[in-house]
Design a protein around this motif. Structure first.
Motif, mmCIF file in Angstrom:
data_model
loop_
_atom_site.group_PDB
_atom_site.id
_atom_site.type_symbol
_atom_site.label_atom_id
_atom_site.label_comp_id
_atom_site.label_asym_id
_atom_site.label_seq_id
_atom_site.Cartn_x
_atom_site.Cartn_y
_atom_site.Cartn_z
ATOM 1 N N LYS A 1 -40.635 21.958 18.705
ATOM 2 C CA LYS A 1 -39.280 22.163 18.208
ATOM 3 C C LYS A 1 -38.386 21.037 18.735
ATOM 4 O O LYS A 1 -38.529 20.618 19.875
ATOM 5 C CB LYS A 1 -38.775 23.488 18.776
ATOM 6 C CG LYS A 1 -37.951 24.292 17.837
ATOM 7 C CD LYS A 1 -37.668 25.628 18.496
ATOM 8 C CE LYS A 1 -36.494 26.314 17.875
ATOM 9 N NZ LYS A 1 -36.598 26.646 16.495
ATOM 10 N N LYS A 2 -37.484 20.583 17.887
ATOM 11 C CA LYS A 2 -36.577 19.535 18.359
ATOM 12 C C LYS A 2 -35.573 20.101 19.350
ATOM 13 O O LYS A 2 -35.122 21.228 19.168
ATOM 14 C CB LYS A 2 -35.812 18.943 17.175
ATOM 15 C CG LYS A 2 -36.591 17.927 16.401
ATOM 16 C CD LYS A 2 -35.672 17.222 15.423
ATOM 17 C CE LYS A 2 -36.424 16.186 14.633
ATOM 18 N NZ LYS A 2 -35.571 15.473 13.704
ATOM 19 N N ARG A 3 -35.195 19.291 20.339
ATOM 20 C CA ARG A 3 -34.139 19.750 21.249
ATOM 21 C C ARG A 3 -32.811 19.643 20.503
ATOM 22 O O ARG A 3 -32.594 18.656 19.785
ATOM 23 C CB ARG A 3 -34.060 18.832 22.465
ATOM 24 C CG ARG A 3 -35.246 18.983 23.378
ATOM 25 C CD ARG A 3 -35.004 18.201 24.645
ATOM 26 N NE ARG A 3 -35.243 16.774 24.462
ATOM 27 C CZ ARG A 3 -34.955 15.871 25.379
ATOM 28 N NH1 ARG A 3 -34.370 16.219 26.504
ATOM 29 N NH2 ARG A 3 -35.226 14.596 25.174
ATOM 30 N N PRO A 4 -31.907 20.612 20.674
ATOM 31 C CA PRO A 4 -30.634 20.506 19.950
ATOM 32 C C PRO A 4 -29.837 19.275 20.391
ATOM 33 O O PRO A 4 -29.280 18.568 19.574
ATOM 34 C CB PRO A 4 -29.885 21.794 20.306
ATOM 35 C CG PRO A 4 -30.869 22.687 20.960
ATOM 36 C CD PRO A 4 -32.038 21.873 21.412
ATOM 37 N N ASN B 1 -29.621 16.007 18.085
ATOM 38 C CA ASN B 1 -28.423 15.219 18.379
ATOM 39 C C ASN B 1 -28.647 14.453 19.669
ATOM 40 O O ASN B 1 -29.399 14.898 20.532
ATOM 41 C CB ASN B 1 -27.212 16.134 18.592
ATOM 42 C CG ASN B 1 -26.846 16.847 17.328
ATOM 43 O OD1 ASN B 1 -26.337 16.245 16.390
ATOM 44 N ND2 ASN B 1 -27.132 18.141 17.278
ATOM 45 N N ILE B 2 -27.921 13.340 19.763
ATOM 46 C CA ILE B 2 -28.036 12.541 20.987
ATOM 47 C C ILE B 2 -26.647 12.258 21.543
ATOM 48 O O ILE B 2 -25.730 11.921 20.782
ATOM 49 C CB ILE B 2 -28.721 11.201 20.674
ATOM 50 C CG1 ILE B 2 -30.199 11.438 20.447
ATOM 51 C CG2 ILE B 2 -28.525 10.204 21.804
ATOM 52 C CD1 ILE B 2 -30.923 10.202 20.044
ATOM 53 N N ASP C 1 -25.260 9.684 12.140
ATOM 54 C CA ASP C 1 -24.264 10.753 12.226
ATOM 55 C C ASP C 1 -24.511 11.632 13.444
ATOM 56 O O ASP C 1 -23.631 12.352 13.879
ATOM 57 C CB ASP C 1 -24.341 11.643 10.977
ATOM 58 C CG ASP C 1 -23.665 10.975 9.798
ATOM 59 O OD1 ASP C 1 -22.878 10.055 10.038
ATOM 60 O OD2 ASP C 1 -23.938 11.367 8.656
ATOM 61 N N ASN C 2 -25.730 11.595 13.973
ATOM 62 C CA ASN C 2 -26.061 12.534 15.050
ATOM 63 C C ASN C 2 -26.145 11.889 16.418
ATOM 64 O O ASN C 2 -26.762 12.420 17.321
ATOM 65 C CB ASN C 2 -27.383 13.238 14.721
ATOM 66 C CG ASN C 2 -27.245 14.064 13.473
ATOM 67 O OD1 ASN C 2 -27.040 13.511 12.399
ATOM 68 N ND2 ASN C 2 -27.306 15.355 13.595
ATOM 69 N N VAL C 3 -25.525 10.706 16.529
ATOM 70 C CA VAL C 3 -25.493 10.054 17.843
ATOM 71 C C VAL C 3 -24.042 9.905 18.279
ATOM 72 O O VAL C 3 -23.226 9.368 17.538
ATOM 73 C CB VAL C 3 -26.167 8.663 17.783
ATOM 74 C CG1 VAL C 3 -26.010 7.935 19.113
ATOM 75 C CG2 VAL C 3 -27.637 8.795 17.436
ATOM 76 N N SER C 4 -23.715 10.415 19.469
ATOM 77 C CA SER C 4 -22.359 10.222 20.006
ATOM 78 C C SER C 4 -22.487 9.372 21.262
ATOM 79 O O SER C 4 -23.394 9.586 22.059
ATOM 80 C CB SER C 4 -21.731 11.550 20.389
ATOM 81 O OG SER C 4 -21.947 12.482 19.376
ATOM 82 N N VAL C 5 -21.568 8.425 21.393
ATOM 83 C CA VAL C 5 -21.626 7.542 22.561
ATOM 84 C C VAL C 5 -20.449 7.869 23.472
ATOM 85 O O VAL C 5 -19.314 7.962 23.018
ATOM 86 C CB VAL C 5 -21.560 6.066 22.117
ATOM 87 C CG1 VAL C 5 -21.629 5.136 23.325
ATOM 88 C CG2 VAL C 5 -22.690 5.757 21.156
ATOM 89 N N VAL C 6 -20.760 8.060 24.761
ATOM 90 C CA VAL C 6 -19.696 8.373 25.719
ATOM 91 C C VAL C 6 -19.510 7.191 26.659
ATOM 92 O O VAL C 6 -20.477 6.702 27.241
ATOM 93 C CB VAL C 6 -20.079 9.630 26.548
ATOM 94 C CG1 VAL C 6 -19.108 9.825 27.695
ATOM 95 C CG2 VAL C 6 -20.124 10.859 25.663
ATOM 96 N N ASP D 1 -23.313 23.267 23.474
ATOM 97 C CA ASP D 1 -23.507 22.446 22.283
ATOM 98 C C ASP D 1 -22.834 21.090 22.439
ATOM 99 O O ASP D 1 -22.126 20.823 23.407
ATOM 100 C CB ASP D 1 -23.119 23.185 21.004
ATOM 101 C CG ASP D 1 -21.640 23.395 20.891
ATOM 102 O OD1 ASP D 1 -20.902 22.632 21.529
ATOM 103 O OD2 ASP D 1 -21.212 24.320 20.187
ATOM 104 N N LEU D 2 -23.092 20.269 21.430
ATOM 105 C CA LEU D 2 -22.669 18.869 21.448
ATOM 106 C C LEU D 2 -21.205 18.695 21.831
ATOM 107 O O LEU D 2 -20.862 17.959 22.761
ATOM 108 C CB LEU D 2 -22.905 18.336 20.030
ATOM 109 C CG LEU D 2 -22.761 16.871 19.818
ATOM 110 C CD1 LEU D 2 -23.968 16.171 20.403
ATOM 111 C CD2 LEU D 2 -22.700 16.577 18.329
ATOM 112 N N SER D 3 -20.327 19.405 21.127
ATOM 113 C CA SER D 3 -18.895 19.160 21.349
ATOM 114 C C SER D 3 -18.477 19.618 22.740
ATOM 115 O O SER D 3 -17.628 18.989 23.378
ATOM 116 C CB SER D 3 -18.067 19.852 20.269
ATOM 117 O OG SER D 3 -18.427 21.188 20.226
#
Ligand code: ADP
Length: 891
Positions: free
Chosen positions: A608-611, A691-692, A717-722, A747-749
């Motif tokens: 299963k993919k990690r969320p 998501n990453i 769309d599923n990569v966020s950079v911090v 979750d991501l946010s």
């Protein structure tokens, strides 16, 4: 001019404010003219008359010029200024101040300005008005002697006349405005009705056109299929296959146009039903398997075994979405593979988010094109794909369908390497059952199509009546059923059908809907109630070129036993008919073994993919044990030395680097990964995570990978950079916090929000042995470094505005310095988060570390103390003998 003037008041196309402005200006000027004439007749004093006359002329001039040059906006502003700055204060003072009609005119003018002038200028005028009038009040209060003495009668008369006129004007102004608004509202309603009527007629046109086009395509596809069933030469077979492909393409385009028109007119409705996920998947596999095989692509399906076996939702539309995206994946991939993975996340006891990921190894999509992907009729990268058929409608429909389902579609793509489309759709769970592995194996039993047609069943005892006014349709349906050896009768109208149903009992009646005189629905009702009829209980199926999501329910409500859409293939027709016939009449032909793809190689089981996965750059200072525990993917920086460029961590270790740097002639610097390297890294990580969150060192630092990461992330769309805003050590602390949250299921946010929150709470600093390495890295003059070394000065550095800056200095031996440094950074221990502290070091011995650990213990009790070897970035800038105490403040 007069015509233009009147036009400025009555012209519907003009702005309402401008119309009121001209109207009021006209009334004001007429009133002034009347007052002027009256004043002259009753012998008012000359100054008053001249004042009124001059004002009148000025206003007349402004109105004339602004109407003539069509600049009513400017005219209004000038008039407003004159009123506020000149007319009102002057009339107030000369008109007897409080004693007279002046206050009423102030009120009127203020309302007038508020109504006709907009924006910041209106605010400016209204504020000025308030200030000036307050000053006028103050002035007349303190200098009553300068206000003209007036008799009681004059005061009363002036006030009454002003009251009446001002009230009259306000009423006029408001009524006029209301009238305009009413007429505008009426016009807008009329326009809406017109648009609705236009939309309706457009819809009727599209659905009528679709019906008309489907009917001949049914003939083309059906008869062509009959040709393909014959023993024909390879050349004829090739032609027939091309006809088939072209007709299907045409049908596809018609369906897309019909859907688009429905979506645009807001008439796209979902038709939720309970469906078996296994059935839906096998239908999809059936449709894609063949086309991907024809192109030599490997097609795999990966289903999470915990996917519920029954869901409620619009399975037809979900199929449409997936097939569209899968078809694109096949279409835009020359070699390699196409894969479909299905994961799910349970949202509550009765809701699940199903996540479909469709990946290909095709041409990919340029970053700059991703924002336009879902725009209707927009095909991107046209010079490359102009030879690939398409209308640019598919993804736009997909996006809108996903939106209607409250879902989400995202794209991750590396140009020239491949794309992944991720579609998340919430669905209701119907039962506790999960799909498991067995179900999927069973449901694929309809498997791949065999190239050559073979009948799936025979039923010589069964009888079918085909009712259709179109002779080609009758021929096509009868021929498509020929090999089943059923007895097929045809009727060309409702009346003819009713005659037949009086004579014979049919197992199934296939009924067209749109027929002249008696339509299919009426005919079906008549059969059901036919006196002396043999077919009251027979299965009656609507077989029509009418398409629509709500039609299925409509036919069911009317009393049909099924709904089939024209054009229909022989295989679909056989599958539908055989399912409805009494079992004893049907003999199944054992074709399955050569129809099924028994290898089942398309079905793979992946983890299963990690969320959410957390990734970072190799410059992050992370204890190895924690990096492994949280499975943190690390993108290596490169280290450039005189001997070449090496991959950080893999080809060069900090220790080796320090040995190299021991030679004072040698130089080294770290180089951040490029945009392409980031893209490849993200694409790889997305294979195992939905998501990453990529955590990078401060974007302000010279060698930061932040900017390249941000640029690369545009394609995902599923990569966020911090941006941590810190150096490697702060980056490590924040990475760990993000990992912990991801492991706890945030979750991501929530994780990204938390990163923003703790960015300012991470404290990082280093104490250096000397500044020789900084001087070598060009951050300091070598003379200053020599001076510092000579006087045993040990600097403490921290990142300030993107640069390593000396924040403090200590003098003395190493150990004295270290003690002072540790005591100083931990002086505010009460505010520090006790959970963990990092001691990040460069080139220290075990003994040194022991000493540091001991001092640390004497000063503070941390739950976890992690000794971390500093990244090459710190090593090459700070040199051996450096270490830092890094921690986070409490929340
Ligand atoms: P079309 O009918 O052109 O395929 P779509 O709306 O389905 O229209 O897709 C819009 C554009 O997106 C396509 O023209 C193509 O350039 C691009 N595209 C869609 N899917 C893919 C994919 N899997 N790989 C590469 N490009 C794609």
């Amino acid at each position: 001019m007069i015509k233009k003037w009147i036009g400025a008041i009555t012209d519907d196309n003009r702005n309402i404010r401008e119309r009121i402005l001209v109207l009021m200006a006209s009334i004001a000027m007429v009133s002034m003219l009347v007052v002027l004439l009256l004043g002259y007749i009753i012998g008012e004093n000359a100054t008053d008359i001249i004042t009124i006359a001059v004002t009148l002329v000025i206003f007349l001039l402004i109105a004339y010029l602004s109407i003539k040059y069509d600049r009513l906006d400017i005219g209004g502003k000038i008039a407003g200024c004159l009123i506020v700055f000149v007319v009102l204060p002057v009339t107030f003072i000369t008109g007897g101040g409080l004693y007279g009609g002046a206050p009423l005119w102030v009120l009127f003018c203020t309302v007038f300005i508020a109504l006709v002038i907009t924006g910041r200028f209106a605010a400016f005028l209204l504020i000025s008005d308030a200030v000036i009038m307050a000053a006028a009040y103050a002035f007349t209060y303190t200098h009553p002697e300068l206000v003209e003495e007036r008799s009681k009668t004059t005061i009363y008369a002036d006030s009454l006349v002003s009251l009446i006129i001002a009230c009259g004007l306000v009423i006029l102004m408001i009524r006029y405005q209301m009238r305009i608004y009413d007429s505008e509202a009426e016009k807008s309603k009329k326009r809406q009705d017109e648009i609705k009527a236009l939309n309706d007629s457009q819809n009727r046109f599209f659905s009528g056109m679709s019906h008309e086009i489907r009917t001949p395509i049914n003939t083309i596809i059906g008869l062509n299929e009959m040709i393909l069933r014959e023993e024909i030469s390879p050349e004829v077979a090739m032609d027939a296959q091309n006809i088939q492909a072209a007709s299907k393409m045409l049908l596809h385009t018609i369906n897309d146009i019909l859907d688009m028109s429905k979506i645009e007119s807001g008439q796209m409705r979902l038709a939720p039903v309970t469906y078996k996920t296994g059935d839906m998947l096998s239908d999809i596999v059936n449709m894609i398997w063949k086309s991907s095989q024809d192109k030599g692509l490997i097609f795999t399906v990966n289903v999470s075994p915990d996917l519920p076996s029954e869901l409620r939702g619009d399975d037809m539309r979900i199929k449409q979405i997936l097939i569209n995206v899968l078809n694109n994946a096949v279409k835009y991939t020359k070699e390699g593979s196409v894969s479909l993975s299905i994961d799910c996340e349970k949202k509550s006891n009765n809701e699940v988010k199903v996540i479909y990921s469709i990946s290909d190894t095709g041409m990919g999509i340029k970053k700059e094109n991703i924002p336009y992907l879902f725009t209707a009729f927009k095909r991107v990268d046209e010079d490359k794909n102009r030879f690939i058929e398409g209308t640019g409608l598919g993804l736009s429909i997909v996006k809108q369908l996903v939106d209607i389902m409250n879902g989400r579609i995202t794209v991750n793509s590396v140009y020239t390497k491949g794309s992944t489309f991720i579609i998340e759709i919430p669905q209701q769970i119907v039962s506790d059952g999960v799909i498991g592995q067995y179900d999927i194996g069973m449901s694929q039993s309809t498997g791949k199509y065999k190239d050559k047609y073979a009948v799936s069943f025979v039923a010589p005892e069964a009888s079918v009546l085909v009712v259709d006014d179109n002779s080609s349709n009758r021929i096509v349906i009868s021929k498509l059923l020929r090999d089943t050896r059923m007895q097929v009768d045809v009727a060309e109208s409702g009346a003819k059908a009713l005659a037949k149903t009086l004579e014979k009992k049919y197992n199934i009646i296939l009924m067209d809907h749109m027929m002249p005189e008696m339509d299919g629905i009426e005919c079906m009702h008549k059969i059901r109630t036919q006196a002396g009829g043999y077919n009251k209980e027979s299965i009656i199926v609507a077989l029509t070129a009418n398409v629509g999501t709500d039609l299925k329910q409509m036919y069911e409500r009317e009393g049909f036993d099924g709904y089939l859409i024209k054009p229909i293939s022989g295989k679909e027709l056989e599958a539908a008919v055989s399912g409805m016939l009494p079992k004893e009449l049907v003999t199944r032909m054992d074709n399955d073994s050569d129809v099924v793809d028994s290898s089942m190689e398309w079905l793979v089981y992946r983890e299963k993919k990690r969320p959410v996965a957390i990734t970072t750059e190799s410059v992050a200072d992370l204890p190895k044990s924690l990096a492994e525990k949280y499975n943190i993917a690390i993108l290596p920086h490169k280290v450039r030395t005189g001997d070449g460029i090496f991959m950080d961590g893999e080809e060069v270790e900090t220790r080796g680097l320090l040995a190299y740097m021991a030679n004072l002639e040698n130089r080294a610097e770290t180089i951040a990964p490029s945009v392409e390297e980031h893209e490849e890294f993200f694409a790889r990580q997305l294979e195992t995570a939905s998501n990453i969150i990529h955590i990078s060192i401060s974007g302000e630092v010279r060698n930061s990978g932040y900017h390249a990461a941000l640029e690369a992330a545009k394609a995902f769309d599923n990569v966020s950079v911090v941006d941590t805003g810190h150096l490697s050590s702060g980056q490590g602390i924040m990475t760990l916090e993000a990992c912990r949250m991801a492991a706890d299921g945030y979750d991501l946010s929530e994780i990204i929000e938390r990163m923003e929150e703790i960015r300012g709470k991470v404290r990082t600093s280093f104490v250096l042995d000397n500044l020789d390495y900084m001087a070598r890295a060009g951050q300091l003059s070598s003379a200053a470094a020599r001076f510092i070394r000579a006087f045993m000065i040990h600097p403490v550095v921290a990142l300030i505005k993107g640069e390593m800056k000396v924040r403090n200095i200590y003098m003395g031996t190493r150990k004295q310095t270290w003690k002072k440094y540790i005591e100083s950074v931990l002086s505010g221990f009460a505010l520090i988060d006790k959970e963990m502290v990092f001691v990040t070091y460069v080139g220290l011995t075990g003994k040194d570390l022991e000493y540091i650990g001991q001092i640390l213990k004497e000063n503070a009790e941390f739950e976890n103390v992690y000794f971390v070897k500093a990244s090459p970035a710190i090593a090459v800038n700070c040199g051996p003998g450096t270490f830092g105490i890094l921690y986070r403040l409490k929340d």
